[in-house]
Write a protein that holds these residues in place. Sequence first.
Motif, PDB file in Angstrom:
ATOM      1  N   ILE A 138       0.865  -1.189   0.000  1.00 17.68           N
ATOM      2  CA  ILE A 138       0.000   0.000   0.000  1.00 17.68           C
ATOM      3  C   ILE A 138       0.899   1.236   0.000  1.00 17.68           C
ATOM      4  N   GLY A 139       0.520   2.224  -0.794  1.00 17.70           N
ATOM      5  CA  GLY A 139       1.303   3.458  -0.802  1.00 17.70           C
ATOM      6  C   GLY A 139       0.779   4.420  -1.850  1.00 17.70           C
ATOM      7  N   ASP A 140       1.488   5.549  -1.979  1.00 15.98           N
ATOM      8  CA  ASP A 140       1.158   6.523  -3.025  1.00 15.98           C
ATOM      9  C   ASP A 140       2.431   6.884  -3.791  1.00 15.98           C
ATOM     10  N   HIS A 141       2.354   7.918  -4.629  1.00 17.32           N
ATOM     11  CA  HIS A 141       3.510   8.264  -5.462  1.00 17.32           C
ATOM     12  C   HIS A 141       4.737   8.606  -4.620  1.00 17.32           C
ATOM     13  N   ALA A 142       4.507   9.097  -3.393  1.00 16.64           N
ATOM     14  CA  ALA A 142       5.636   9.554  -2.586  1.00 16.64           C
ATOM     15  C   ALA A 142       6.242   8.447  -1.734  1.00 16.64           C
ATOM     16  N   SER A 143       5.425   7.525  -1.240  1.00 17.27           N
ATOM     17  CA  SER A 143       5.989   6.525  -0.324  1.00 17.27           C
ATOM     18  C   SER A 143       5.158   5.248  -0.248  1.00 17.27           C
ATOM     19  N   ILE A 144       5.828   4.215   0.291  1.00 13.52           N
ATOM     20  CA  ILE A 144       5.178   2.939   0.543  1.00 13.52           C
ATOM     21  C   ILE A 144       4.932   2.865   2.044  1.00 13.52           C
ATOM     22  N   ILE A 145       3.689   2.563   2.436  1.00 11.81           N
ATOM     23  CA  ILE A 145       3.420   2.555   3.873  1.00 11.81           C
ATOM     24  C   ILE A 145       3.134   1.155   4.399  1.00 11.81           C
ATOM     25  N   TYR A 146       3.046   0.181   3.525  1.00  8.05           N
ATOM     26  CA  TYR A 146       2.758  -1.190   3.956  1.00  8.05           C
ATOM     27  C   TYR A 146       3.372  -2.098   2.903  1.00  8.05           C
ATOM     28  N   ASN A 147       4.194  -3.062   3.327  1.00  9.20           N
ATOM     29  CA  ASN A 147       4.880  -3.914   2.345  1.00  9.20           C
ATOM     30  C   ASN A 147       5.185  -5.264   2.974  1.00  9.20           C
ATOM     31  N   GLU A 148       4.461  -6.299   2.563  1.00  9.98           N
ATOM     32  CA  GLU A 148       4.600  -7.609   3.206  1.00  9.98           C
ATOM     33  C   GLU A 148       4.582  -8.743   2.187  1.00  9.98           C
ATOM     34  N   GLU A 149       5.265  -9.823   2.562  1.00 10.13           N
ATOM     35  CA  GLU A 149       5.130 -11.105   1.857  1.00 10.13           C
ATOM     36  C   GLU A 149       4.165 -11.916   2.706  1.00 10.13           C
ATOM     37  N   VAL A 150       3.136 -12.518   2.104  1.00 12.58           N
ATOM     38  CA  VAL A 150       2.078 -13.095   2.952  1.00 12.58           C
ATOM     39  C   VAL A 150       1.743 -14.575   2.679  1.00 12.58           C
TER      40      VAL A 150
END
Length: 480
Positions: free
Chosen positions: A439-451
Amino acid sequence: MEMSHLQPCIQLQIPKEELERVVDKAKDWALIHGISMRSKESFNRNQVQVLPFTLLPSSFPRKNFEKVKSIQVLLNELIHKVAHDNDFLTKSLKSTIEADSFTARLFSIYETVYREGYTQTLSLGLLRSDYMLHENQIKQVELNTIASSFGGIVTVTSKYHKYILSDLGHADKIKNIPENNPINGLSKGLIQAWKLYNNKKAVILFVVENITYNICDQRFHEFEIHNINPDVKVIRRSLRDLVSEAKLGPNKELIVGGLEASVVYFRSGYEVEAYPTEREWEVRLLIERSRAIKCPSIHYHLAGTKKVQQSLAYPNALSIFLKDNKAIKQLQEVFAGLYSLEFNDEAETVIDKAILEPNKYVLKPQREGGGNNVYNEDIKLHLESMRNSEKRTAWILMDRFYPPVQKNYIVRAHKEPFENNHLHFSDVVSELGIYGVVIGDHASIIYNEEVGHILRTKSSNENEGGIAAGIGAIDTPYLI
Ligand code: ADP
Ligand code: MG
Ligand code: MG
Protein backbone atom coordinates in the motif's frame (compact mmCIF):
# COMPACT_ATOMS: atom_id res chain seq x y z
CA MET A 1 15.23 -31.77 -24.21
CA GLU A 2 16.88 -33.42 -21.18
CA MET A 3 14.28 -33.92 -18.42
CA SER A 4 15.24 -33.49 -14.78
CA HIS A 5 13.38 -35.18 -11.93
CA LEU A 6 12.46 -34.54 -8.29
CA GLN A 7 11.78 -37.29 -5.74
CA PRO A 8 8.13 -37.37 -4.63
CA CYS A 9 7.42 -36.75 -0.92
CA ILE A 10 6.58 -40.39 -0.32
CA GLN A 11 8.31 -43.05 -2.35
CA LEU A 12 5.54 -45.59 -2.49
CA GLN A 13 2.69 -45.60 -4.87
CA ILE A 14 -0.56 -46.18 -2.97
CA PRO A 15 -1.86 -49.71 -3.68
CA LYS A 16 -4.90 -49.76 -5.95
CA GLU A 17 -7.23 -51.34 -3.36
CA GLU A 18 -6.39 -48.58 -0.89
CA LEU A 19 -6.37 -45.73 -3.37
CA GLU A 20 -10.12 -45.60 -3.91
CA ARG A 21 -10.81 -45.19 -0.19
CA VAL A 22 -8.02 -42.63 0.25
CA VAL A 23 -9.31 -40.56 -2.66
CA ASP A 24 -12.88 -40.79 -1.43
CA LYS A 25 -11.82 -39.44 1.95
CA ALA A 26 -9.58 -36.79 0.39
CA LYS A 27 -12.48 -35.52 -1.74
CA ASP A 28 -14.77 -35.33 1.26
CA TRP A 29 -12.09 -33.44 3.20
CA ALA A 30 -11.71 -31.05 0.27
CA LEU A 31 -15.44 -30.46 -0.13
CA ILE A 32 -16.05 -30.00 3.58
CA HIS A 33 -13.23 -27.46 3.92
CA GLY A 34 -13.78 -25.51 0.71
CA ILE A 35 -11.22 -26.77 -1.82
CA SER A 36 -14.09 -26.44 -4.23
CA MET A 37 -15.72 -24.48 -7.02
CA ARG A 38 -18.96 -24.27 -8.94
CA SER A 39 -19.20 -26.51 -11.97
CA LYS A 40 -18.98 -24.87 -15.39
CA GLU A 41 -20.69 -27.76 -17.18
CA SER A 42 -23.66 -27.98 -14.85
CA PHE A 43 -23.85 -24.66 -13.06
CA ASN A 44 -25.99 -24.67 -9.96
CA ARG A 45 -25.78 -22.01 -7.29
CA ASN A 46 -26.59 -24.61 -4.63
CA GLN A 47 -23.70 -26.90 -5.45
CA VAL A 48 -19.94 -26.99 -5.46
CA GLN A 49 -17.57 -29.71 -6.57
CA VAL A 50 -13.93 -30.35 -5.70
CA LEU A 51 -11.42 -28.07 -7.36
CA PRO A 52 -8.65 -30.21 -8.88
CA PHE A 53 -6.03 -30.86 -6.21
CA THR A 54 -3.05 -33.14 -5.78
CA LEU A 55 -3.52 -36.07 -3.47
CA LEU A 56 -0.01 -35.57 -2.06
CA PRO A 57 2.12 -32.45 -1.65
CA SER A 58 4.77 -31.99 -4.37
CA SER A 59 8.47 -31.70 -3.64
CA PHE A 60 10.08 -28.30 -4.05
CA PRO A 61 13.69 -27.27 -3.30
CA ARG A 62 13.81 -25.33 -0.01
CA LYS A 63 16.66 -23.08 -1.17
CA ASN A 64 14.69 -21.77 -4.15
CA PHE A 65 11.49 -21.49 -2.16
CA GLU A 66 13.19 -19.33 0.45
CA LYS A 67 14.93 -17.24 -2.17
CA VAL A 68 11.72 -16.10 -3.86
CA LYS A 69 9.93 -15.60 -0.53
CA SER A 70 12.70 -13.28 0.56
CA ILE A 71 12.57 -11.10 -2.57
CA GLN A 72 8.80 -10.55 -2.55
CA VAL A 73 9.04 -7.27 -0.63
CA LEU A 74 11.50 -6.02 -3.26
CA LEU A 75 9.09 -6.99 -6.04
CA ASN A 76 6.29 -5.20 -4.18
CA GLU A 77 8.43 -2.09 -4.02
CA LEU A 78 9.45 -2.39 -7.66
CA ILE A 79 5.91 -2.77 -8.98
CA HIS A 80 4.70 0.07 -6.80
CA LYS A 81 7.35 2.36 -8.23
CA VAL A 82 6.77 1.21 -11.80
CA ALA A 83 3.05 1.90 -11.40
CA HIS A 84 3.88 5.48 -10.40
CA ASP A 85 6.36 6.13 -13.20
CA ASN A 86 4.31 7.72 -15.98
CA ASP A 87 7.29 7.93 -18.29
CA PHE A 88 8.18 4.24 -17.93
CA LEU A 89 4.59 3.01 -18.35
CA THR A 90 4.02 5.25 -21.35
CA LYS A 91 7.23 4.30 -23.13
CA SER A 92 6.88 0.59 -22.37
CA LEU A 93 3.32 0.37 -23.62
CA LYS A 94 3.52 2.82 -26.53
CA SER A 95 3.75 0.35 -29.40
CA THR A 96 1.63 -2.26 -27.61
CA ILE A 97 -1.39 0.01 -27.35
CA GLU A 98 -1.16 0.75 -31.05
CA ALA A 99 -1.61 -2.95 -31.74
CA ASP A 100 -3.78 -4.18 -28.87
CA SER A 101 -7.16 -2.56 -28.39
CA PHE A 102 -7.80 -4.01 -24.92
CA THR A 103 -4.58 -2.63 -23.44
CA ALA A 104 -5.30 0.60 -25.31
CA ARG A 105 -8.64 0.95 -23.49
CA LEU A 106 -6.99 0.40 -20.12
CA PHE A 107 -4.28 2.87 -21.04
CA SER A 108 -6.76 5.52 -22.08
CA ILE A 109 -8.47 5.24 -18.66
CA TYR A 110 -5.03 5.61 -17.11
CA GLU A 111 -4.22 8.69 -19.19
CA THR A 112 -7.54 10.29 -18.28
CA VAL A 113 -7.15 9.90 -14.52
CA TYR A 114 -3.45 10.75 -14.66
CA ARG A 115 -4.24 13.97 -16.51
CA GLU A 116 -7.09 14.87 -14.17
CA GLY A 117 -4.98 14.03 -11.11
CA TYR A 118 -5.75 11.00 -8.91
CA THR A 119 -8.64 11.67 -6.53
CA GLN A 120 -7.31 8.83 -4.39
CA THR A 121 -3.53 8.78 -4.27
CA LEU A 122 -3.28 5.49 -2.32
CA SER A 123 -3.26 2.16 -4.12
CA LEU A 124 -3.58 -1.34 -2.72
CA GLY A 125 -1.68 -4.15 -4.40
CA LEU A 126 -2.50 -7.79 -3.67
CA LEU A 127 0.17 -9.32 -5.88
CA ARG A 128 1.28 -12.80 -6.81
CA SER A 129 4.64 -13.45 -8.40
CA ASP A 130 4.79 -16.85 -10.15
CA TYR A 131 7.85 -19.02 -10.74
CA MET A 132 9.03 -22.24 -12.28
CA LEU A 133 12.20 -24.21 -11.76
CA HIS A 134 14.43 -24.47 -14.78
CA GLU A 135 17.87 -26.11 -14.87
CA ASN A 136 18.22 -25.93 -11.08
CA GLN A 137 17.33 -22.27 -10.98
CA ILE A 138 14.10 -20.53 -10.09
CA LYS A 139 12.70 -18.15 -12.69
CA GLN A 140 9.77 -15.74 -12.73
CA VAL A 141 6.89 -16.65 -15.04
CA GLU A 142 4.94 -13.44 -14.46
CA LEU A 143 3.72 -11.06 -11.79
CA ASN A 144 -0.02 -10.57 -11.28
CA THR A 145 -1.34 -7.25 -10.03
CA ILE A 146 -5.05 -7.97 -10.61
CA ALA A 147 -7.29 -10.73 -9.22
CA SER A 148 -4.38 -12.80 -7.88
CA SER A 149 -6.44 -15.81 -6.96
CA PHE A 150 -6.49 -18.91 -4.72
CA GLY A 151 -5.11 -17.23 -1.57
CA GLY A 152 -8.05 -18.61 0.36
CA ILE A 153 -8.05 -22.07 -1.11
CA VAL A 154 -4.32 -22.70 -0.69
CA THR A 155 -4.51 -21.78 2.97
CA VAL A 156 -6.85 -24.73 3.38
CA THR A 157 -4.90 -26.95 0.97
CA SER A 158 -1.76 -26.65 3.13
CA LYS A 159 -3.82 -28.05 6.02
CA TYR A 160 -5.17 -30.83 3.81
CA HIS A 161 -1.69 -31.98 2.80
CA LYS A 162 -0.58 -32.10 6.43
CA TYR A 163 -3.67 -34.17 7.19
CA ILE A 164 -3.18 -36.65 4.36
CA LEU A 165 0.52 -37.19 5.11
CA SER A 166 -0.31 -37.96 8.69
CA ASP A 167 -3.29 -40.11 7.73
CA LEU A 168 -1.10 -42.17 5.41
CA GLY A 169 1.32 -42.79 8.27
CA HIS A 170 3.89 -40.08 7.47
CA ALA A 171 3.34 -37.64 10.35
CA ASP A 172 7.10 -37.21 10.63
CA LYS A 173 7.09 -35.51 7.21
CA ILE A 174 4.71 -32.71 8.15
CA LYS A 175 7.63 -30.57 9.28
CA ASN A 176 8.59 -30.19 5.61
CA ILE A 177 5.34 -28.38 4.83
CA PRO A 178 5.91 -24.67 5.47
CA GLU A 179 3.40 -22.50 7.33
CA ASN A 180 1.01 -20.83 4.92
CA ASN A 181 -1.74 -18.34 5.64
CA PRO A 182 -2.11 -16.01 2.65
CA ILE A 183 -5.83 -15.48 3.30
CA ASN A 184 -4.98 -13.75 6.55
CA GLY A 185 -2.30 -11.54 4.99
CA LEU A 186 -4.41 -10.60 1.96
CA SER A 187 -7.46 -9.83 4.08
CA LYS A 188 -5.36 -7.74 6.47
CA GLY A 189 -4.20 -5.76 3.44
CA LEU A 190 -7.82 -5.07 2.43
CA ILE A 191 -8.66 -4.06 6.02
CA GLN A 192 -5.59 -1.84 6.24
CA ALA A 193 -6.78 0.01 3.11
CA TRP A 194 -10.28 0.28 4.61
CA LYS A 195 -8.74 1.84 7.77
CA LEU A 196 -6.73 4.32 5.71
CA TYR A 197 -9.90 5.42 3.96
CA ASN A 198 -11.08 6.38 7.43
CA ASN A 199 -14.84 6.06 7.27
CA LYS A 200 -16.19 3.30 9.53
CA LYS A 201 -19.44 3.08 7.58
CA ALA A 202 -17.82 2.58 4.18
CA VAL A 203 -17.83 -0.93 2.69
CA ILE A 204 -15.34 -2.99 0.71
CA LEU A 205 -16.67 -3.63 -2.81
CA PHE A 206 -15.67 -6.88 -4.54
CA VAL A 207 -16.04 -6.51 -8.30
CA VAL A 208 -16.95 -9.99 -9.51
CA GLU A 209 -17.98 -11.78 -12.68
CA ASN A 210 -21.68 -12.05 -13.63
CA ILE A 211 -21.39 -15.71 -12.67
CA THR A 212 -18.58 -16.66 -10.30
CA TYR A 213 -17.29 -20.20 -10.57
CA ASN A 214 -14.33 -19.76 -8.23
CA ILE A 215 -16.76 -18.76 -5.48
CA CYS A 216 -15.04 -20.40 -2.51
CA ASP A 217 -11.81 -18.48 -3.01
CA GLN A 218 -13.64 -15.14 -3.13
CA ARG A 219 -15.83 -15.96 -0.13
CA PHE A 220 -12.78 -16.99 1.90
CA HIS A 221 -11.57 -13.38 1.62
CA GLU A 222 -14.96 -12.05 2.62
CA PHE A 223 -15.28 -14.40 5.63
CA GLU A 224 -11.70 -13.79 6.78
CA ILE A 225 -12.30 -10.03 6.69
CA HIS A 226 -15.30 -10.63 8.91
CA ASN A 227 -13.21 -12.80 11.26
CA ILE A 228 -10.56 -10.13 11.64
CA ASN A 229 -12.97 -7.22 11.97
CA PRO A 230 -16.74 -7.82 11.91
CA ASP A 231 -17.34 -4.08 11.49
CA VAL A 232 -16.02 -4.21 7.92
CA LYS A 233 -18.83 -4.97 5.51
CA VAL A 234 -18.19 -6.55 2.10
CA ILE A 235 -20.53 -6.21 -0.87
CA ARG A 236 -20.24 -7.98 -4.23
CA ARG A 237 -21.23 -6.48 -7.59
CA SER A 238 -20.40 -7.23 -11.22
CA LEU A 239 -19.39 -4.45 -13.60
CA ARG A 240 -22.80 -4.97 -15.20
CA ASP A 241 -24.52 -4.35 -11.82
CA LEU A 242 -22.37 -1.28 -11.30
CA VAL A 243 -23.44 0.22 -14.63
CA SER A 244 -26.82 0.95 -13.06
CA GLU A 245 -25.86 1.15 -9.38
CA ALA A 246 -22.58 3.07 -9.14
CA LYS A 247 -22.30 6.84 -9.06
CA LEU A 248 -20.00 9.50 -7.69
CA GLY A 249 -20.90 11.60 -4.64
CA PRO A 250 -20.17 15.32 -4.19
CA ASN A 251 -16.57 14.60 -3.11
CA LYS A 252 -16.15 11.81 -5.66
CA GLU A 253 -17.13 9.14 -3.15
CA LEU A 254 -17.98 5.88 -4.91
CA ILE A 255 -21.64 5.27 -4.04
CA VAL A 256 -23.17 1.85 -4.72
CA GLY A 257 -26.82 1.39 -3.83
CA GLY A 258 -26.64 4.02 -1.10
CA LEU A 259 -23.39 2.66 0.40
CA GLU A 260 -20.00 4.34 0.17
CA ALA A 261 -17.20 2.06 -1.05
CA SER A 262 -13.85 2.56 0.70
CA VAL A 263 -11.94 -0.14 -1.19
CA VAL A 264 -12.65 -1.70 -4.60
CA TYR A 265 -11.21 -5.21 -4.93
CA PHE A 266 -11.30 -6.35 -8.56
CA ARG A 267 -11.77 -10.10 -8.99
CA SER A 268 -13.02 -9.38 -12.50
CA GLY A 269 -12.12 -6.67 -14.99
CA TYR A 270 -8.83 -8.12 -16.28
CA GLU A 271 -10.61 -10.08 -19.02
CA VAL A 272 -12.04 -8.81 -22.32
CA GLU A 273 -15.38 -10.51 -21.56
CA ALA A 274 -15.89 -8.27 -18.52
CA TYR A 275 -16.48 -5.33 -20.89
CA PRO A 276 -19.18 -6.45 -23.36
CA THR A 277 -20.41 -2.86 -23.93
CA GLU A 278 -19.19 0.72 -23.59
CA ARG A 279 -21.09 0.97 -20.32
CA GLU A 280 -18.72 -1.40 -18.49
CA TRP A 281 -15.76 0.68 -19.70
CA GLU A 282 -17.51 3.82 -18.49
CA VAL A 283 -18.06 2.31 -15.07
CA ARG A 284 -14.40 1.24 -14.84
CA LEU A 285 -13.44 4.86 -15.53
CA LEU A 286 -15.95 6.06 -12.94
CA ILE A 287 -14.38 3.77 -10.33
CA GLU A 288 -10.87 4.98 -11.23
CA ARG A 289 -12.01 8.59 -10.88
CA SER A 290 -13.51 7.93 -7.46
CA ARG A 291 -12.12 8.47 -3.99
CA ALA A 292 -12.19 4.70 -3.26
CA ILE A 293 -8.86 2.89 -2.88
CA LYS A 294 -8.55 0.54 -5.83
CA CYS A 295 -7.01 -2.95 -5.77
CA PRO A 296 -5.55 -2.58 -8.27
CA SER A 297 -5.67 1.03 -9.40
CA ILE A 298 -5.42 1.39 -13.18
CA HIS A 299 -1.69 2.19 -13.03
CA TYR A 300 -1.08 -0.95 -10.94
CA HIS A 301 -3.13 -2.92 -13.47
CA LEU A 302 -0.89 -1.70 -16.30
CA ALA A 303 2.28 -2.36 -14.29
CA GLY A 304 1.26 -6.03 -14.29
CA THR A 305 1.18 -6.41 -18.08
CA LYS A 306 3.54 -8.81 -19.82
CA LYS A 307 4.90 -5.91 -21.84
CA VAL A 308 5.99 -4.07 -18.69
CA GLN A 309 7.53 -7.29 -17.38
CA GLN A 310 9.53 -7.49 -20.59
CA SER A 311 10.62 -3.84 -20.29
CA LEU A 312 11.85 -4.49 -16.76
CA ALA A 313 14.10 -7.27 -18.05
CA TYR A 314 16.29 -4.79 -20.00
CA PRO A 315 19.75 -4.67 -18.37
CA ASN A 316 19.51 -1.17 -16.86
CA ALA A 317 15.78 -0.95 -16.23
CA LEU A 318 15.85 -1.88 -12.54
CA SER A 319 18.31 0.86 -11.64
CA ILE A 320 15.61 3.43 -12.49
CA PHE A 321 13.60 2.12 -9.53
CA LEU A 322 16.00 0.54 -7.05
CA LYS A 323 19.19 2.03 -5.70
CA ASP A 324 20.61 -1.00 -3.90
CA ASN A 325 22.80 -3.04 -6.27
CA LYS A 326 22.37 -6.21 -4.24
CA ALA A 327 18.60 -5.90 -4.52
CA ILE A 328 18.86 -5.34 -8.27
CA LYS A 329 21.04 -8.43 -8.63
CA GLN A 330 18.64 -10.55 -6.57
CA LEU A 331 15.74 -9.63 -8.85
CA GLN A 332 17.71 -10.00 -12.06
CA GLU A 333 18.68 -13.53 -11.02
CA VAL A 334 15.06 -14.66 -11.19
CA PHE A 335 14.17 -12.80 -14.39
CA ALA A 336 14.12 -14.89 -17.54
CA GLY A 337 14.95 -13.84 -21.07
CA LEU A 338 12.08 -11.67 -22.31
CA TYR A 339 12.03 -10.16 -25.79
CA SER A 340 10.19 -7.28 -27.38
CA LEU A 341 8.69 -7.76 -30.84
CA GLU A 342 8.92 -4.09 -31.75
CA PHE A 343 10.54 -3.32 -35.09
CA ASN A 344 14.31 -3.43 -34.58
CA ASP A 345 17.29 -5.68 -35.31
CA GLU A 346 17.24 -7.53 -31.98
CA ALA A 347 13.61 -8.44 -32.52
CA GLU A 348 14.33 -9.77 -36.03
CA THR A 349 17.07 -11.96 -34.58
CA VAL A 350 14.90 -13.42 -31.82
CA ILE A 351 12.03 -14.01 -34.27
CA ASP A 352 14.42 -15.97 -36.49
CA LYS A 353 15.55 -18.02 -33.51
CA ALA A 354 12.01 -18.70 -32.32
CA ILE A 355 10.92 -19.82 -35.79
CA LEU A 356 13.87 -22.19 -35.88
CA GLU A 357 13.45 -23.58 -32.34
CA PRO A 358 9.93 -22.72 -31.17
CA ASN A 359 10.08 -25.08 -28.19
CA LYS A 360 12.63 -22.78 -26.56
CA TYR A 361 10.10 -19.94 -26.29
CA VAL A 362 6.61 -18.98 -25.20
CA LEU A 363 4.74 -16.34 -27.21
CA LYS A 364 2.54 -14.15 -25.01
CA PRO A 365 -0.14 -11.51 -25.69
CA GLN A 366 -1.27 -8.89 -23.13
CA ARG A 367 -3.89 -11.06 -21.47
CA GLU A 368 -4.53 -12.60 -18.07
CA GLY A 369 -6.29 -15.62 -16.70
CA GLY A 370 -4.57 -18.44 -18.56
CA GLY A 371 -5.09 -20.06 -21.95
CA ASN A 372 -3.81 -17.15 -24.03
CA ASN A 373 -0.19 -18.08 -24.77
CA VAL A 374 1.18 -19.79 -27.87
CA TYR A 375 3.54 -22.80 -27.78
CA ASN A 376 5.62 -25.08 -29.98
CA GLU A 377 4.89 -25.15 -33.73
CA ASP A 378 2.09 -22.59 -33.30
CA ILE A 379 4.74 -20.04 -32.37
CA LYS A 380 6.27 -20.49 -35.79
CA LEU A 381 2.91 -20.08 -37.54
CA HIS A 382 2.01 -17.00 -35.51
CA LEU A 383 5.35 -15.30 -35.97
CA GLU A 384 5.43 -15.98 -39.70
CA SER A 385 1.94 -14.65 -40.21
CA MET A 386 2.43 -11.42 -38.22
CA ARG A 387 6.08 -10.73 -38.89
CA ASN A 388 5.42 -7.81 -41.21
CA SER A 389 2.41 -6.49 -39.38
CA GLU A 390 2.05 -3.94 -36.56
CA LYS A 391 0.12 -6.68 -34.75
CA ARG A 392 3.29 -8.29 -33.52
CA THR A 393 4.02 -5.44 -31.09
CA ALA A 394 1.07 -6.60 -28.97
CA TRP A 395 3.10 -9.73 -28.14
CA ILE A 396 6.31 -10.64 -26.34
CA LEU A 397 8.54 -13.69 -26.52
CA MET A 398 9.88 -15.37 -23.42
CA ASP A 399 12.38 -18.15 -22.78
CA ARG A 400 10.49 -21.35 -22.10
CA PHE A 401 11.06 -23.21 -18.81
CA TYR A 402 11.12 -26.98 -18.45
CA PRO A 403 10.54 -27.61 -14.75
CA PRO A 404 11.68 -30.90 -13.20
CA VAL A 405 9.17 -33.74 -13.36
CA GLN A 406 7.91 -35.74 -10.36
CA LYS A 407 5.08 -38.15 -9.63
CA ASN A 408 1.77 -37.30 -7.99
CA TYR A 409 -1.95 -38.03 -8.25
CA ILE A 410 -4.31 -35.32 -9.47
CA VAL A 411 -7.78 -35.65 -7.97
CA ARG A 412 -10.69 -34.16 -9.95
CA ALA A 413 -14.46 -34.05 -9.78
CA HIS A 414 -14.97 -37.01 -12.09
CA LYS A 415 -18.43 -38.20 -12.82
CA GLU A 416 -19.67 -41.15 -10.75
CA PRO A 417 -19.22 -44.06 -10.63
CA PHE A 418 -15.71 -43.55 -9.29
CA GLU A 419 -13.28 -44.64 -11.94
CA ASN A 420 -10.00 -45.58 -10.46
CA ASN A 421 -8.33 -45.64 -13.82
CA HIS A 422 -8.58 -41.84 -13.99
CA LEU A 423 -6.05 -41.68 -11.20
CA HIS A 424 -2.48 -42.29 -12.16
CA PHE A 425 0.69 -41.79 -10.23
CA SER A 426 1.79 -39.67 -13.13
CA ASP A 427 4.41 -37.16 -14.27
CA VAL A 428 3.66 -33.63 -13.11
CA VAL A 429 5.38 -30.22 -12.99
CA SER A 430 4.73 -27.30 -10.65
CA GLU A 431 4.55 -23.51 -10.57
CA LEU A 432 5.15 -21.69 -7.29
CA GLY A 433 3.50 -18.34 -6.51
CA ILE A 434 4.35 -15.89 -3.73
CA TYR A 435 1.72 -13.43 -2.46
CA GLY A 436 2.60 -9.86 -1.60
CA VAL A 437 0.67 -6.92 -0.17
CA VAL A 438 1.67 -3.32 -0.78
CA ILE A 439 0.00 0.00 0.00
CA GLY A 440 1.30 3.46 -0.80
CA ASP A 441 1.16 6.52 -3.03
CA HIS A 442 3.51 8.26 -5.46
CA ALA A 443 5.64 9.55 -2.59
CA SER A 444 5.99 6.53 -0.32
CA ILE A 445 5.18 2.94 0.54
CA ILE A 446 3.42 2.55 3.87
CA TYR A 447 2.76 -1.19 3.96
CA ASN A 448 4.88 -3.91 2.34
CA GLU A 449 4.60 -7.61 3.21
CA GLU A 450 5.13 -11.11 1.86
CA VAL A 451 2.08 -13.10 2.95
CA GLY A 452 2.30 -16.69 1.76
CA HIS A 453 2.53 -19.00 -1.21
CA ILE A 454 0.70 -21.28 -3.63
CA LEU A 455 1.82 -24.29 -5.61
CA ARG A 456 -0.04 -25.25 -8.78
CA THR A 457 0.70 -28.54 -10.46
CA LYS A 458 -0.19 -29.95 -13.87
CA SER A 459 0.55 -32.96 -16.01
CA SER A 460 4.04 -32.59 -17.47
CA ASN A 461 2.75 -32.74 -21.04
CA GLU A 462 0.37 -29.77 -20.72
CA ASN A 463 1.54 -26.35 -21.89
CA GLU A 464 -0.65 -24.47 -19.44
CA GLY A 465 -2.41 -25.52 -16.29
CA GLY A 466 -5.52 -23.42 -15.65
CA ILE A 467 -7.11 -24.65 -12.41
CA ALA A 468 -10.60 -23.45 -13.27
CA ALA A 469 -10.09 -24.93 -16.75
CA GLY A 470 -9.57 -28.27 -14.99
CA ILE A 471 -6.02 -28.88 -16.19
CA GLY A 472 -3.97 -27.68 -13.26
CA ALA A 473 -4.39 -28.68 -9.63
CA ILE A 474 -3.91 -26.89 -6.31
CA ASP A 475 -0.92 -28.23 -4.43
CA THR A 476 1.38 -27.56 -1.48
CA PRO A 477 5.18 -27.46 -1.56
CA TYR A 478 6.94 -30.20 0.36
CA LEU A 479 10.38 -28.73 0.96
CA ILE A 480 13.38 -30.89 0.17
P1 ADP B 1 -1.50 -15.66 -17.34
O1 ADP B 1 -1.44 -14.23 -16.95
O2 ADP B 1 -2.54 -15.94 -18.36
O3 ADP B 1 -1.57 -16.58 -16.16
P2 ADP B 1 1.22 -16.68 -17.67
O4 ADP B 1 2.36 -15.89 -18.15
O5 ADP B 1 1.21 -17.01 -16.22
O6 ADP B 1 -0.13 -15.92 -18.10
O7 ADP B 1 1.12 -18.00 -18.50
C1 ADP B 1 0.14 -18.98 -18.26
C2 ADP B 1 0.77 -20.33 -18.03
O8 ADP B 1 1.62 -20.66 -19.13
C3 ADP B 1 1.66 -20.44 -16.81
O9 ADP B 1 0.92 -20.72 -15.64
C4 ADP B 1 2.59 -21.58 -17.20
O10 ADP B 1 1.96 -22.83 -16.99
C5 ADP B 1 2.75 -21.37 -18.70
N1 ADP B 1 3.96 -20.56 -18.97
C6 ADP B 1 4.02 -19.21 -19.02
N2 ADP B 1 5.28 -18.78 -19.26
C7 ADP B 1 6.03 -19.88 -19.37
C8 ADP B 1 7.43 -20.13 -19.63
N3 ADP B 1 8.27 -19.11 -19.82
N4 ADP B 1 7.85 -21.42 -19.68
C9 ADP B 1 6.99 -22.44 -19.49
N5 ADP B 1 5.68 -22.28 -19.25
C10 ADP B 1 5.19 -21.03 -19.18
MG1 MG C 1 -1.34 -13.47 -14.97
MG1 MG D 1 -0.13 -16.89 -14.70
